[in-house]
Design an enzyme around this catalytic site. Structure first.
Site, PDB file in Angstrom:
ATOM      1  CB  SER A   1      -0.936   0.006   1.220  1.00  0.00           C
ATOM      2  OG  SER A   1      -1.769  -1.119   1.209  1.00  0.00           O
ATOM      3  CB  THR A   2       2.916   2.865   2.239  1.00  0.00           C
ATOM      4  OG1 THR A   2       3.550   1.792   2.958  1.00  0.00           O
ATOM      5  CG2 THR A   2       1.540   3.127   2.841  1.00  0.00           C
TER       6      THR A   2
END
Length: 202
Positions: free
Chosen positions: A22-23
């Site tokens: 996600s990051t």
């Protein structure tokens, strides 16, 4: 079955991996290693992309690449979908094309009877949740009506302001100038004035 036939059969189907983080400060190495360990022929990836995003290039490429008989392999279910209903939609899309899903952490394989059963249970839970949401919404609307309240967005202008705007327009004031006075867009002002006109004619 001869060796050539066995080779052709194994080449006809494949395990295709999908990995996502996600990051940007996360890395895909752990997922890559796990997918390669179970024999994924190719791995598609999304880096720094939320599961809630509708634009996951890696996933879309994987879904286009998969063919009948293949298996999409993921490390965890949350790498694939943002919710149960989203997961079920993707699995339905896969199975309509004859593609199976294998999730390593949860040990769910839709190519097996137990794996399909788990997904049927998940689908039933998702449908039950949707039904509950609809039921609660309808009950809330009914209760609001019973109290004399009509749910919805509050008008930007009061009835008095709408009437004031209508009179100003009829008096020759430009819509842009009136809208600036109320700090609204001219189109919004025109709708408000039109509503005042309809109410006056009733």
């Amino acid at each position: 079955m001869g060796r050539l036939q066995q080779h052709e059969a194994s080449a006809a189907v494949a395990r295709i991996g999908y990995a996502r983080v996600s990051t940007p400060d996360q890395n895909l190495e752990t997922q890559r290693d796990a997918l390669q360990a179970v024999g994924c022929d190719r791995i598609f990836e999304d880096f720094g992309v939320s599961g809630a995003s509708r634009h996951r290039t890696g996933l879309e490429r994987a879904l286009r690449f998969l063919k009948e008989g293949d298996t999409l392999v993921i490390c965890r279910l949350d790498r694939l979908g943002r919710s149960i209903s989203h997961l079920i939609a993707i699995v339905g899309r896969l199975q309509s094309r004859g593609v199976e899903l294998l999730s390593l952490t949860e040990n769910i394989d839709t190519n097996s009877a137990s794996g399909r059963m788990i997904f049927h249970v998940m689908a039933a839970v998702a449908e039950f949740e949707r039904a509950l949401i609809i039921e609660r919404t309808m009950a809330g609307l009914a209760a609001a009506r019973a109290r004399g309240k009509v749910p919805g967005r509050r008008p930007i202008l009061t009835d008095e302001q709408c009437e004031e705007a209508r009179r100003a327009l009829e008096g020759g004031t430009r819509a842009r100038d009136i809208a600036a006075r109320f700090n609204i867009h001219p189109r919004t002002l025109m709708r408000a004035a039109s509503r005042a006109g309809r109410q006056k004619s009733l």
